[in-house]
Scaffold this motif. Structure first.
Motif, PDB file in Angstrom:
ATOM      1  N   MET A  68     -53.325  21.124  -8.773  1.00 51.55           N
ATOM      2  CA  MET A  68     -52.516  20.930  -9.970  1.00 51.55           C
ATOM      3  C   MET A  68     -53.103  19.789 -10.794  1.00 51.55           C
ATOM      4  N   PRO A  69     -52.958  19.866 -12.115  1.00 51.41           N
ATOM      5  CA  PRO A  69     -53.574  18.852 -12.980  1.00 51.41           C
ATOM      6  C   PRO A  69     -52.901  17.486 -12.933  1.00 51.41           C
ATOM      7  N   ASN A  70     -51.610  17.422 -12.543  1.00 49.01           N
ATOM      8  CA  ASN A  70     -50.968  16.112 -12.462  1.00 49.01           C
ATOM      9  C   ASN A  70     -50.074  16.029 -11.233  1.00 49.01           C
ATOM     10  N   ARG A  71     -49.795  14.803 -10.830  1.00 51.82           N
ATOM     11  CA  ARG A  71     -49.089  14.539  -9.582  1.00 51.82           C
ATOM     12  C   ARG A  71     -47.656  15.079  -9.593  1.00 51.82           C
ATOM     13  N   ASP A  72     -46.928  14.871 -10.678  1.00 50.41           N
ATOM     14  CA  ASP A  72     -45.536  15.338 -10.736  1.00 50.41           C
ATOM     15  C   ASP A  72     -45.440  16.849 -10.607  1.00 50.41           C
ATOM     16  N   GLU A  73     -46.331  17.566 -11.277  1.00 49.11           N
ATOM     17  CA  GLU A  73     -46.348  19.030 -11.175  1.00 49.11           C
ATOM     18  C   GLU A  73     -46.707  19.446  -9.753  1.00 49.11           C
ATOM     19  N   CYS A  74     -47.627  18.710  -9.148  1.00 45.21           N
ATOM     20  CA  CYS A  74     -48.027  19.015  -7.775  1.00 45.21           C
ATOM     21  C   CYS A  74     -46.853  18.842  -6.815  1.00 45.21           C
ATOM     22  N   ILE A  75     -46.066  17.788  -6.989  1.00 40.20           N
ATOM     23  CA  ILE A  75     -44.903  17.561  -6.132  1.00 40.20           C
ATOM     24  C   ILE A  75     -43.909  18.703  -6.301  1.00 40.20           C
ATOM     25  N   GLU A  76     -43.671  19.121  -7.537  1.00 45.74           N
ATOM     26  CA  GLU A  76     -42.740  20.220  -7.806  1.00 45.74           C
ATOM     27  C   GLU A  76     -43.189  21.516  -7.127  1.00 45.74           C
ATOM     28  N   ILE A  77     -44.461  21.844  -7.252  1.00 45.97           N
ATOM     29  CA  ILE A  77     -45.006  23.062  -6.634  1.00 45.97           C
ATOM     30  C   ILE A  77     -44.998  22.939  -5.113  1.00 45.97           C
ATOM     31  N   THR A  78     -45.312  21.751  -4.605  1.00 41.99           N
ATOM     32  CA  THR A  78     -45.311  21.518  -3.163  1.00 41.99           C
ATOM     33  C   THR A  78     -43.937  21.784  -2.569  1.00 41.99           C
ATOM     34  N   VAL A  79     -42.903  21.257  -3.191  1.00 48.99           N
ATOM     35  CA  VAL A  79     -41.539  21.449  -2.691  1.00 48.99           C
ATOM     36  C   VAL A  79     -41.172  22.926  -2.731  1.00 48.99           C
ATOM     37  N   ARG A  80     -41.491  23.596  -3.819  1.00 49.50           N
ATOM     38  CA  ARG A  80     -41.175  25.024  -3.940  1.00 49.50           C
ATOM     39  C   ARG A  80     -41.881  25.837  -2.854  1.00 49.50           C
ATOM     40  N   LYS A  81     -43.162  25.563  -2.600  1.00 50.92           N
ATOM     41  CA  LYS A  81     -43.915  26.321  -1.595  1.00 50.92           C
ATOM     42  C   LYS A  81     -43.468  25.970  -0.176  1.00 50.92           C
ATOM     43  N   ALA A  82     -43.102  24.719   0.053  1.00 54.64           N
ATOM     44  CA  ALA A  82     -42.601  24.319   1.373  1.00 54.64           C
ATOM     45  C   ALA A  82     -41.275  25.013   1.670  1.00 54.64           C
ATOM     46  N   LYS A  83     -40.382  25.073   0.679  1.00 54.33           N
ATOM     47  CA  LYS A  83     -39.102  25.770   0.866  1.00 54.33           C
ATOM     48  C   LYS A  83     -39.327  27.249   1.165  1.00 54.33           C
ATOM     49  N   LEU A  84     -40.238  27.868   0.455  1.00 49.64           N
ATOM     50  CA  LEU A  84     -40.558  29.282   0.679  1.00 49.64           C
ATOM     51  C   LEU A  84     -41.100  29.483   2.096  1.00 49.64           C
ATOM     52  N   THR A  85     -41.962  28.588   2.539  1.00 51.67           N
ATOM     53  CA  THR A  85     -42.521  28.673   3.891  1.00 51.67           C
ATOM     54  C   THR A  85     -41.417  28.534   4.935  1.00 51.67           C
ATOM     55  N   ILE A  86     -40.501  27.595   4.727  1.00 54.44           N
ATOM     56  CA  ILE A  86     -39.377  27.423   5.649  1.00 54.44           C
ATOM     57  C   ILE A  86     -38.521  28.686   5.675  1.00 54.44           C
ATOM     58  N   ASP A  87     -38.233  29.246   4.506  1.00 53.18           N
ATOM     59  CA  ASP A  87     -37.423  30.467   4.436  1.00 53.18           C
ATOM     60  C   ASP A  87     -38.099  31.626   5.161  1.00 53.18           C
ATOM     61  N   GLN A  88     -39.413  31.736   5.040  1.00 53.42           N
ATOM     62  CA  GLN A  88     -40.139  32.861   5.635  1.00 53.42           C
ATOM     63  C   GLN A  88     -40.384  32.689   7.130  1.00 53.42           C
ATOM     64  N   LEU A  89     -40.692  31.464   7.568  1.00 52.07           N
ATOM     65  CA  LEU A  89     -41.087  31.245   8.964  1.00 52.07           C
ATOM     66  C   LEU A  89     -40.017  30.583   9.825  1.00 52.07           C
ATOM     67  N   GLY A  90     -39.132  29.828   9.211  1.00 49.97           N
ATOM     68  CA  GLY A  90     -38.119  29.119   9.989  1.00 49.97           C
ATOM     69  C   GLY A  90     -38.760  28.261  11.076  1.00 49.97           C
ATOM     70  N   LYS A  91     -38.166  28.283  12.275  1.00 51.92           N
ATOM     71  CA  LYS A  91     -38.673  27.445  13.375  1.00 51.92           C
ATOM     72  C   LYS A  91     -40.038  27.918  13.891  1.00 51.92           C
ATOM     73  N   ASN A  92     -40.441  29.139  13.547  1.00 51.67           N
ATOM     74  CA  ASN A  92     -41.776  29.616  13.933  1.00 51.67           C
ATOM     75  C   ASN A  92     -42.879  28.810  13.248  1.00 51.67           C
ATOM     76  N   LEU A  93     -42.520  28.046  12.257  1.00 50.20           N
ATOM     77  CA  LEU A  93     -43.458  27.169  11.552  1.00 50.20           C
ATOM     78  C   LEU A  93     -44.125  26.203  12.532  1.00 50.20           C
ATOM     79  N   PHE A  94     -43.438  25.877  13.611  1.00 49.14           N
ATOM     80  CA  PHE A  94     -43.934  24.864  14.547  1.00 49.14           C
ATOM     81  C   PHE A  94     -44.655  25.460  15.765  1.00 49.14           C
ATOM     82  N   ASN A  95     -44.848  26.764  15.795  1.00 48.42           N
ATOM     83  CA  ASN A  95     -45.552  27.398  16.927  1.00 48.42           C
ATOM     84  C   ASN A  95     -47.046  27.286  16.757  1.00 48.42           C
TER      85      ASN A  95
END
Length: 95
Positions: A68-95
């Motif tokens: 991402m071109p700037n830090r604030d946008e990167c944080i926003e995208i990071t949170v969105r992608k992390a939430k999506l990963t949690i929704d898709q994998l749940g506790k399997n994220l830690f396997n």
């Protein structure tokens, strides 16, 4: 910091000042700590996702190829992608 001392730091090989850490976000019992990584003139999407506390705490380091071109946008995208990963994998994220 004055202009001359700033220029001196650029040419003397001094370290860049550390950026303020992003705030952790709680999401469905998980903690997301955005950690944008400077990469060239951009920021790479990265975070630490944790679940639980103490000895029971599980940790997953989350690094994506997205830049991402700037830090604030990167944080926003990071949170969105992390939430999506949690929704898709749940506790399997830690396997």
């Amino acid at each position: 910091m004055g202009i001359l001392s700033g220029l001196k730091g650029l040419f003397s090989g001094g370290e860049a000042p550390a950026e303020k850490a992003a705030d952790a976000i709680e999401y469905n019992g998980y903690q997301i700590l955005p950690a944008p990584m400077k990469d060239g003139g951009q920021y790479r999407v990265a975070a630490t996702i944790t679940l639980g506390e103490g000895e029971e705490q599980k940790v997953h380091n989350f690094i994506r190829s997205d830049l991402m071109p700037n830090r604030d946008e990167c944080i926003e995208i990071t949170v969105r992608k992390a939430k999506l990963t949690i929704d898709q994998l749940g506790k399997n994220l830690f396997n």
